[in-house]
Write an enzyme that holds these catalytic residues in place. Sequence first.
Site, PDB file in Angstrom:
ATOM      1  CG  PHE A  68       0.831  30.645  -9.241  1.00 50.24           C
ATOM      2  CD1 PHE A  68       1.249  30.990 -10.514  1.00 50.24           C
ATOM      3  CD2 PHE A  68       1.677  30.929  -8.177  1.00 50.24           C
ATOM      4  CE1 PHE A  68       2.473  31.612 -10.728  1.00 50.24           C
ATOM      5  CE2 PHE A  68       2.907  31.550  -8.379  1.00 50.24           C
ATOM      6  CZ  PHE A  68       3.311  31.886  -9.654  1.00 50.24           C
ATOM      7  CD  GLN A 116       6.678  28.440   0.034  1.00 50.07           C
ATOM      8  OE1 GLN A 116       6.850  29.508  -0.537  1.00 50.07           O
ATOM      9  NE2 GLN A 116       5.484  27.912   0.217  1.00 50.07           N
ATOM     10  CG  HIS A 169      10.149  28.598  -5.114  1.00 51.25           C
ATOM     11  ND1 HIS A 169      10.175  27.887  -6.291  1.00 51.25           N
ATOM     12  CD2 HIS A 169       9.216  29.570  -5.293  1.00 51.25           C
ATOM     13  CE1 HIS A 169       9.301  28.416  -7.137  1.00 51.25           C
ATOM     14  NE2 HIS A 169       8.707  29.437  -6.545  1.00 51.25           N
ATOM     15  CG  LEU A 194      12.055  32.353  -7.497  1.00 51.62           C
ATOM     16  CD1 LEU A 194      11.985  31.231  -6.479  1.00 51.62           C
ATOM     17  CD2 LEU A 194      11.161  33.498  -7.066  1.00 51.62           C
ATOM     18  CD  GLU A 222       3.758  27.926  -7.739  1.00 53.19           C
ATOM     19  OE1 GLU A 222       2.620  27.441  -7.702  1.00 53.19           O
ATOM     20  OE2 GLU A 222       4.360  28.342  -6.733  1.00 53.19           O
ATOM     21  NE  ARG A 251       5.493  28.850  -4.526  1.00 49.10           N
ATOM     22  CZ  ARG A 251       5.725  30.146  -4.476  1.00 49.10           C
ATOM     23  NH1 ARG A 251       6.129  30.695  -3.358  1.00 49.10           N
ATOM     24  NH2 ARG A 251       5.562  30.898  -5.551  1.00 49.10           N
ATOM     25  CG  HIS A 299      10.956  31.313  -2.109  1.00 46.79           C
ATOM     26  ND1 HIS A 299      11.558  32.288  -2.879  1.00 46.79           N
ATOM     27  CD2 HIS A 299       9.614  31.475  -2.274  1.00 46.79           C
ATOM     28  CE1 HIS A 299      10.616  33.003  -3.498  1.00 46.79           C
ATOM     29  NE2 HIS A 299       9.434  32.542  -3.126  1.00 46.79           N
ATOM     30  NE  ARG A 307       4.849  32.857   0.283  1.00 48.49           N
ATOM     31  CZ  ARG A 307       5.111  32.984  -1.024  1.00 48.49           C
ATOM     32  NH1 ARG A 307       4.149  33.253  -1.888  1.00 48.49           N
ATOM     33  NH2 ARG A 307       6.346  32.827  -1.478  1.00 48.49           N
TER      34      ARG A 307
END
Length: 572
Positions: A122, A235, A237, A251, A254, A285, A350, A385
């Site tokens: 990730f 954040q 996304h 969404l 990821e 991100r 997000h 994050r």
Amino acid sequence: MTEKYETHEHDVLIIGAGGAGLRASIEALAQGASVGVVCKSLLGKAHTVMAEGGIAAAMSNVDRADDWRTHFRDTMRGGKFLNNWRMARIHAQESPERVRELEQWGALFDRTTDGNILQRAFGGHTFKRLCHVGDRTGLEMIRTLQDRGVHLGIDVYMECAITRLLKDGDRVAGAFGYWRENGRFVVFKAKSVVIATGGIGKAWQITSNSWEYTGDGMALAYDAGAELMDMEFVQFHPTGMVWPPGVQGILVTEAVRGEGGILRNKDGERFMERYDPERLDLSTRDVVARAIYTEAKEGRGTEHGGAYLDISHKPAEYVKKKLPSMYHQFRELADVDITKGPMEVGPTCHYMMGGIRVDAETAQSNVSGLFAAGEAAAGLHGANRLGGNSLSDLLVFGRRAGLAAAEHAKQTQAPAIDAAQVEEATREMLEPFERSEGDSPYDVHRDLQETMQNYVGIFRNEADLKRGLDEIGKLKQRAAHVRVDGSRLFNPGWHLGRDLKSMLTVSEAVALSALERKESRGAHSRIDFPKYDDQWSKLNNIVSRDAEEMRLSHLPIGEMPGELQQLLEEGK
């Protein structure tokens, strides 16, 4: 009192039934506390199910070199060192144990050939460390925690909205709310309250968040005297659906990039080479979201103003096995077969890195008896994050909040409920019905979403933020005088009227903090201050209530021990 109140009494009241709330309830029950869980919608419909990609935990099942130290370092770097380092250390050390617990309680993870939990790559993580169930990890986590909680005997109050925390002097005494179905009021008496209500995304126009995400928990805590921290860090996304319009913002996990998906602009160029040549599509991100936004702004975006995300170079069966939800989502909603062609994606609001300021070890706020965990709490993620850290955050700090709340309840006398506070809360809820004129809550909400999207978005500057704050001020006036038709039965306009109060509180806190932080760091990008500022690297923004005014102050970040500083130096 104007009407007879339904009253429930518990040692520990938990507001929110997502991953953090359920994990807190399981822990509080294990300590022998009587536990009530209140949720705004239905049990099992928590926003945790939107976290599809995996749970970040350094279990070293795939990459043997991984351990908590590397996870700690990745988290601190992702958060641009604004993180509460105590929380980052606890999180990195305790995540593997929390995942093993889930497994013992029945979670069915994908497996390595030798039977261990499989882990995937990730963005921002040095090693493959996301424990996953295809691309439905959050759903499996909620299912497992819910089954465990119900088995242990939690009392769940579904479709119940909390509108006020009740206090006995300086400490929390419970909460006031109403049943969304029939509009009747309800009072909860409790020695400890845990806020686990998630984020604030519905204040923005384009968001991956569902209708519950209106910042209730943060606003409730703020009104009760708790401090909010780092509210500027919202954040976006990088990959939400951009077409068709009806699904804008939903969404796209990821995990698509984790499994080898590649981002390209309309010219077919792999544009992440320009923005992060080392990590490319698996950059953090904040970087990827700004990259897609910039490509579109400079005329290299896709037809609908996003970028292409392509995993069709992988075998079709592999894609369907690893990303079953994404395959179905695009087939059903956009008529796209992701095994044959690219997805069109763009940034979507997000996640909230900021929230209620809490103690790292106990998750307690600065208000006695009030705890917070998960997305509603600040500290762990700093300025940005990393994907996968949210699910382990829910488990690690959900457990700690439940434990500390139960301990606090054991040492505390039953608080007194103040009838005057209940009366005031009742009056506030009934006033919209009594007005003969005023705005519709829907109009105010639409204008708030436009304001936040336009002036407090991915890129910010002083003029926009001041304009945003000015607009929020006007919207607060309008929201205070909204008019609602009909009865209290099944009345979504009434519900939204109350949610507006929370959204306006958190929106003002975000804009105020963003204006104050004169630098760019993590998810906070100031066009007029594009670089890091060393003096800001040591300060958190704190928002607190001073009568009817919102006050902003700075809190220095505590000095990190030498051995942790050395860890951060090592991988440079």
